[in-house]
Design an enzyme around this catalytic site. Structure first.
Site: not given
Ligand code: GLA
Length: 659
Positions: A156, A317
């Site tokens: 991210e 995710e």
């Molecule tokens: C992001 C991050 C993860 C985690 C999630 C929690 O997407 O990539 O490492 O912190 O948020 O929602």
């Protein structure tokens, strides 16, 4: 259209299922149980090593791959593939302490401390070298590992830094963009408030200053920040690509207002050969409190598919329940997890991944939901995790097919940033929430919608919506689309400025001729106020004193500015609607322009199709009543035939391979 990336994760059998897996947080005996449970749930892909720099490289020049070797071997033996991360999203304390210049500096000039994650300056040469070394070592070690399915670079990307190294890099970037200092002075309009630069050393990041910063400065800083992170991503991705033929990705953010990156400029680097678009999407109920959860899911998926240019993509995710960072807990209702995950797949995802596999017992995200929760496997979440794994197995043949969309919404990241620069006529004319509102209205009508860049090929869409396109250089692409038979709907305060945020002459600038409307002045509305139209509908946030030139007035404001509010024009084989306000009731407007729907709002229907014609109708009933699905074929979820008179029960889903 042929899709360049139709098999985005070739080594994963069927659709992908799994999540972030952080075994370094657990004793060895738990790992064996993990693999056993992964098999029980049908998990075939996990993301590993995302936050494990401290383990692999615990000190300067010290490398230890023992644990990662064991994890990769364990997965290989268990038949689970790895999305292997480079771990560069979170440098460990020893690194930050040894290289304090790699810690980020905020706009107020404070150097931030270490102690969490993503604490790096993307412009620090030591950090840049360290991430390439890490990626290189990992690629050399694991390129041929049997567990390896794909590479996950960083995590991210979003970090911004205002330090002196950032200032140097910014100047280089600006010189490339604007040619010389004169070009920069012109672009930023530095004659305003006497800010003309006479030497490059005077040019700084938009650090905190006594007054509102220049919009051109802020806009270029956004562009630069996005490009700098892309460069960082590419440095790792290129190092890996020289050593491994496996797909490479990073997890993009499509939640809410996206990240601060221009994902269209990241373009081929995440959509080209050997790359794939992977996105993270979380529901934020309070963020869009008037948009129901399934429509929010659809937005995340449609945005992801848009970034992938229509190719399949991967949901990297999501959450089984609450996301701890939301500052509160919310529980998904029984079955939501199944319906949401299926909706992502319906909309082009080649599987469903979660954050995370097993809930952490400690750390900031100890209360983030997961596939195995603190409540254990005797739980609603786990039962649904296992059930969905079964569904994905039965949907394997869907892999590689693409989504059939009828409409597109135009999304231009630069335009959204520019519309949020200081000194706007209304601080409430935000772009992303308006795009989400239109998307949700189309979702309720059962219209599958792609989110695409305004410069892309739009032919083939019946409807194209531009709810807010503040920046536009030229109407050429939109004109070509309309002339060849498309229906274009343009929202207010669009086409106003060029790429430097200079106001076009004559309002609304680049769109004036195309829409056949001349705007005399803007009349923004106070927060919460509405304005009435003579067709009985209402607008909010914005109105304009707008006059037709070649368009017809379809409805007018009843009060000041008492001019046209909705305009219509035929052009070539197509037509254009222009709105000089933001309609409160989008459903009625959509019905009026021909988008009636004969299915209930709560019935989600999406089609995926293979190039050879095999077609799948995904049907998800989010409502309370049994609903007929007039299709003939085989329901892949149950393995039973589906006939035209069959009803989909409340909360149920079907994926019908059309006969
Ligand atoms: C992001 C991050 C993860 C985690 C999630 C929690 O997407 O990539 O490492 O912190 O948020 O929602």
């Amino acid at each position: 259209m042929a899709h360049p990336n139709s098999d985005i994760i070739p080594t994963v059998d069927g659709l992908a299922y799994g999540g972030d897996y952080n075994p370094e947080q657990w004793p060895r005996e738990v790992w064996d149980e993990d693999v056993r449970l992964m098999r029980e749930a049908g998990v075939n892909l996990v993301s590993v090593n995302i936050f494990a720099w401290a383990g692999i490289n615990p000190g300067p020049g010290v490398w230890d791959f023992e644990r990662l070797d064991a994890i990769m071997d364990l997965l290989a033996e268990g038949g689970v593939k790895a999305d292997l991360a480079t771990s560069t999203a979170s440098p460990p304390p020893w690194f930050s302490q040894r290289h304090p210049e790699t810690l980020p500096v905020d706009a107020e000039g404070r150097r931030l401390n270490y102690g969490a994650r993503a604490e790096y300056c993307p412009h620090a040469p030591v950090f840049q070298a360290a991430v390439v070394e890490m990626a290189t070592r990992l690629a050399e070690r694991y390129a041929d590992h049997p567990a390896l399915a794909m590479w996950h670079v960083g995590n991210e990307y979003y970090r911004w830094c205002y330090c002196d190294a950032a200032a140097d890099a910014f100047r280089v970037w600006l010189e490339e963009r604007h040619g010389d200092l004169d070009g920069l002075n012109r672009a930023w309009g530095t004659t305003f408030w006497s800010q003309t630069f006479t030497d490059w050393s005077q040019v700084l990041p938009p650090r905190i200053s006594a007054e509102t910063p220049s919009p051109g400065h802020v806009l270029d800083w956004q562009r630069f920040g996005s490009d700098a992170l892309l460069k960082l991503f590419r440095s790792e991705a290129d190092a890996i690509a020289r050593r491994s033929g496996k797909p490479i990705t990073t997890n993009l953010m499509v939640t809410g207002n996206f990240s601060r990156l221009d994902y269209h400029r990241w373009g081929e680097h995440v959509t080209g050969p050997g790359r794939l678009v992977a996105t993270d999407h979380y529901l934020i109920p309070e963020h869009d409190d008037d948009i129901e959860a399934p429509a929010q899911v659809a937005f995340g998926a449609d945005a992801s598919r848009g970034l992938a240019g229509g190719s399949p993509w991967l949901l990297m995710e999501q959450s089984t329940n609450s996301s701890a960072w939301r500052g509160g807990y919310f529980a998904k209702q029984p079955g939501d997890q199944l319906r949401h995950s299926l909706s992502y797949v319906a909309r082009g995802s080649e599987g469903a991944m979660y954050f995370q596999w097993r809930a952490s017992r400690y750390g900031t995200e100890r209360w983030h939901s997961s596939m195995i929760t603190h409540g254990g496997t005797d739980s609603k979440v786990w039962r649904e995790v296992v059930e969905f794994g079964g569904w994905l197995k039965r949907l394997a043949e869907v892999k590689g097919s693409t989504v059939v969309s009828r409409a597109a919404i135009l999304l231009d990241f630069e335009s959204a940033w520019a519309a949020a620069t200081p000194g706007q006529p209304s601080a409430d004319m935000a772009t992303y929430p308006e795009i989400r509102r239109w998307h949700a209205a189309l979702w309720r009508k059962g219209v599958t919608t792609d989110l695409v860049n305004p410069e892309w090929d739009l032919n083939g869409y019946e409807y194209v919506f531009a709810p807010h396109l503040y920046v536009l250089e030229s109407d050429a692409n939109l004109r070509a689309y309309v002339e060849s038979g498309g229906t274009l709907v343009v929202g207010p305060y669009s086409g106003i400025v060029d790429r430097d945020d200079h106001v076009h002459e004559g309002l609304p600038g680049a769109l004036r001729d195309l829409i056949g409307v001349r705007v005399e002045e803007f009349c923004p509305l106070p927060k919460g106020a509405t304005i009435t139209l003579d067709d009985g509908t209402e607008g909010h946030t914005w109105s304009e004193a707008a006059h037709p030139t070649t368009a017809e007035v379809v409805a007018s404001f009843t009060d000041y500015p008492a001019t046209g509010a909705i305009f219509h024009r035929h052009l070539g084989k197509g037509q254009i609607w222009y709105l000089s306000t933001r309609p409160t009731d989008l459903a009625t407007f959509l019905t009026n322009i021909g988008l009636q729907s004969d299915t209930p709002e709560t019935l989600e229907l999406v089609t995926r199709r293979h190039e050879d014609g095999r077609t799948y109708l995904f049907a998800i009933n989010h409502g309370q009543t049994p609903t007929p699905i007039p299709a003939e074929g085989q329901n892949l979820l149950t393995g039973t035939p589906w006939t035209r008179t069959d009803h989909l029960q409340p909360g149920a889903s079907a994926v019908i391979r059309i006969a």
